[in-house]
Write an enzyme that holds these catalytic residues in place. Structure first.
Site, PDB file in Angstrom:
ATOM      1  CG  HIS A 385     -18.868 -12.783  24.378  1.00 56.72           C
ATOM      2  ND1 HIS A 385     -20.044 -12.114  24.573  1.00 56.72           N
ATOM      3  CD2 HIS A 385     -18.263 -12.830  25.596  1.00 56.72           C
ATOM      4  CE1 HIS A 385     -20.141 -11.737  25.831  1.00 56.72           C
ATOM      5  NE2 HIS A 385     -19.076 -12.173  26.484  1.00 56.72           N
ATOM      6  CG  ASP A 389     -24.390 -10.737  25.119  1.00 58.47           C
ATOM      7  OD1 ASP A 389     -23.229 -10.624  24.691  1.00 58.47           O
ATOM      8  OD2 ASP A 389     -25.377 -10.231  24.579  1.00 58.47           O
TER       9      ASP A 389
END
Lengths: 415, 327
Positions: A385, A389
């Site tokens: 992450h 995204d």
């Protein structure tokens, strides 16, 4: 007759130790120069060590499954040449010294260690030294004072105990093993590939903020296409036309379109890789290897199937080289082979994502308000992450889905 | 803040001090119109004129001797020796005159002279342009020796040396001249002579060094953290007289001490540091005192592989640090 010594070679740049997996010769055997002597496993590669001499094996110094540092003598070979006896003698002396040196510093206490021990009433024989040749260091003592041993914390509370008793209590506590013992328990040393897997996994899970995503893909077309071609393919090429090759092909195409996923985290920068090199996970009973198929986007289905076949064969026989395992930019894991329908993969550090291809199962699906029996597969993506995204990954996944659902002889030729 | 190299910091220090105090002047070979062979005094001749930036003949004894005479009359000379390798003709002036002046005149006279000299190797300078001669002067009470390890220290220590009421030998590493750069504050920087500096804090071993070796040690220590060992790094800054208190504290902190110098090992500055630790820290030592230095060979060789073998480097420091950490 001269006695020559073979040492553990350095197999790879950062390799510092190796585990003897199998002796290929035994004492008394006659060996030729370059004849393989022993199989050695390191955390990078498995390799055969060839003999540097021609002669008779005198003695194997390291037993199978033992891990030794690079440079450690592993066997003696008696060589015919006549050489000064002096060389032999020094070699033998050296070897004896190495053996006796291992714990030779255990009872050599530095002034600081003695000061600390007397100050805190510590029994030094209860401490395991981490210094040179088993030496107890200042830090070892400080650590011991802070945390005498995992099981004796309750003893610590009882300060009223007189000092000798306290020391005695500690000593007993130290002798107890931390887990209950059952008959038949087997201790397996963590070495080589296992150790390396463990370290990589800890690093990946502790450093990378993982996020997960799963999509369902209708691969009925793919199943039909592959079923129609597989027998002929096997006859012609000699190896299987696997589903996995089609998945790799689809992933490579999608990565070309979404290079964001073909990248790696490098601390203060994110590097987007030009080449699409897919790491694939290949396991045998005890180990997991992650060899790499290079430039997948430039290969046909047949080319990919061949690479998978070759790498799997190498992994099975422990022949993977360092070269085979480096350079991956994205990992595809074929979890479906075990019948898994959903899983959360651990990212192959420092890559940005890993895709798990689950097993293809026939399921009732509603199409145009009618129930149909379709071949369905789940694709599970784990993403870093920090790098990626949800939006970009979602687009990537639906692109993969689109490619897979439209596979046919026209869109995806095998050759 | 301005980014400045080590040599620019030296230039700035002289400029600022000459502007601040009219008694400060510079003398040496080629320091005037040419601006120094390394360009340390660039622009000073133009700014302060030929009476304050004086070109001298090739006579080191005279450069220092003239400086000593002027300083006894209240001037603040900066005497530049082109290479420390050529300071030897001036040893009598430095050791017998400058260092002893205050003592032998019962405090009537003093010599506020600063003697600047480039030292050190790693620049293919061969035997007579690579030496480290600090140990030669490090047993002369009355003389101070400073050896900066960074542009900021070069600036602050030179200004302090010029203002010092007694003779200071200021040794600057010629490889550091353009290698080291740093953001320096625009306001005045003064660093106290006689005080060592803790460059980084650590718990596994203590490294005590000075000069360019501080830079090697900083980098090696950074790399060593990857192996889980942290280094307490002490930069001596002033190698004579030594900051005993700081040395003792740093040594006691970890009990494992590594001393580093670019000079030959025998009888070097770190030999004295080792003696101080031996005298004061016996019961705090967790390992023998380790030393990393140049081999006991007469001087830095010219051939590149030999120079590399002779010279302390980041890699050698790292290897040694690891050895000490594992002890």
């Amino acid at each position: 007759m001269t006695l020559k010594t073979m040492n553990m070679p350095q197999l790879g740049e950062s390799v510092t130790e190796g585990t003897i997996s199998q002796w290929l010769v035994s004492a008394g055997d006659t060996v030729d120069i370059y004849q393989p002597l022993v199989d050695v496993m390191t955390d990078k590669v498995n390799a055969e060590v060839p003999s540097s001499f021609k002669g008779i094996i005198k003695e194997c110094l390291v037993t199978e499954d033992e891990t030794v540092a690079v440079g450690t003598p592993i066997c003696h070979i008696e060589v015919e040449e006549i050489e000064a006896a002096k060389v032999e003698e020094t070699a033998r002396k050296k070897e004896q010294a190495v053996v006796s040196e291992k714990q030779s510093m255990k009872k050599r206490y530095s002034p600081k260690v003695l000061s600390l021990a007397s100050e805190h009433g510590v029994d030094l024989s209860a401490i395991t030294g981490t210094g040179l040749n088993g030496r107890i260091t200042r830090k070892d003592v400080e650590m011991f004072i802070e945390k005498p041993s995992p099981t004796s914390t309750d003893k610590q509370k009882d300060i009223s105990l007189s000092q000798p008793e306290q020391v005695h209590a500690k000593r007993i506590a130290n002798k107890q093993s931390p887990h209950p013992e059952f008959k038949g328990d087997r201790e397996i040393p963590v070495t080589g590939i296992r150790k390396s897997i463990a370290e990589n996994m800890v690093r990946a899970t502790s450093e990378i903020p993982h996020a997960w995503m799963m999509i369902e893909v209708d691969v009925t077309n793919l199943v039909n296409y592959r079923n129609a071609e597989k027998t002929k393919f096997k006859e012609q090429e000699g190896y299987n036309l696997s589903y996995f090759s089609f998945f790799l092909n689809a992933v490579a195409k999608a990565l070309k379109k979404f290079p964001e996923l073909n990248s790696s985290w490098q601390g203060d920068t994110i590097v987007q890789h030009k080449d699409i090199n897919l790491s694939i996970a290949v396991g045998n009973e005890t180990e997991l290897y992650v060899p790499v198929i290079k430039n997948v986007d430039e290969k046909s289905i047949k080319g990919i199937a061949k690479d998978v076949h070759v790498l799997a064969h190498k992994a099975k026989h422990g022949q993977l080289t360092n070269e085979d395992m480096t350079g991956g930019t994205f990992t595809v894991n074929n979890t479906g082979t075990f019948g898994s329908v959903q899983s959360m993969g651990v990212i192959n550090y420092p890559q940005a994502a890993i895709l798990q291809v689950e097993s293809i199962v026939k399921r009732p699906v509603i199409i145009d308000d009618m129930i149909a029996a379709r071949d369905m597969v789940n694709l599970c993506l784990s993403l870093d992450h920090r790098v990626l995204d949800g939006v970009i990954c979602g687009r990537f996944m639906s692109h993969v889905k689109g490619i897979l659902e439209n596979i046919s002889g026209d869109t995806t030729p095998i050759y | 803040m301005t980014v400045m190299s080590y040599i620019e910091a030296i230039n700035r220090a002289m400029k600022e001090e000459m502007r601040r105090d009219d008694d400060v002047f510079l003398l040496g070979e080629d320091v005037g119109k040419r601006g120094g062979v390394f360009r340390a005094s660039e622009g000073l001749y133009e700014a302060f004129g030929q009476t304050r930036v004086i070109d001298t003949p090739l006579a080191e004894s005279a450069i220092v001797g003239v400086g000593i005479g002027a300083s006894m009359y209240g001037m603040k000379p900066i005497a530049e020796i082109q290479f420390v390798d050529f300071i030897l003709p001036a040893v009598n002036q430095i050791v017998s005159e400058a260092a002893k002046m205050r003592y032998r005149s019962n405090n009537d006279w003093s010599c506020p002279i600063t003697i600047r000299a480039p030292y050190g190797g790693g620049v293919h300078g061969a035997l007579y342009h690579s030496q480290s001669l600090e140990a030669l002067f490090a047993s002369q009470p009355g003389l101070k020796i400073v050896m900066p390890s960074s542009p900021k220290d070069a600036l602050g220590l030179l200004k302090a040396a010029i203002r010092d009421p007694d003779p200071v030998l200021y040794l600057e590493h010629k490889k550091a001249y353009r290698l080291l750069k740093e953001d320096l504050p625009d306001e005045e920087v003064l660093i106290e002579i006689g005080k060592a500096n803790t460059v980084r804090k650590g718990d596994d071993l203590t490294v005590i060094t000075y000069g360019l070796c501080v830079e090697f040690s900083k980098k090696a220590a950074e790399k060593l953290t990857e192996k889980g060992h942290t280094v307490e790094l002490l930069d001596l800054r002033t190698v004579y007289p030594l900051d005993e208190q700081a040395i003792i504290e740093a040594a006691k902190k970890t009990g494992k001490v590594l001393l580093i110098t670019e000079d030959n090992k025998e009888g070097s500055i770190i030999s004295e540091v080792s003696a101080i630790i031996g005298e004061h820290c016996l019961f705090d030592l967790d390992a023998p005192i380790f030393r990393l230095a140049a081999p006991n060979v007469p001087a830095m060789p010219y051939a590149p592989p030999l120079e590399k073998a002779f010279m302390v480097s980041e890699d050698k420091v790292y290897e040694k640090m690891l050895e000490v950490a594992m002890y």
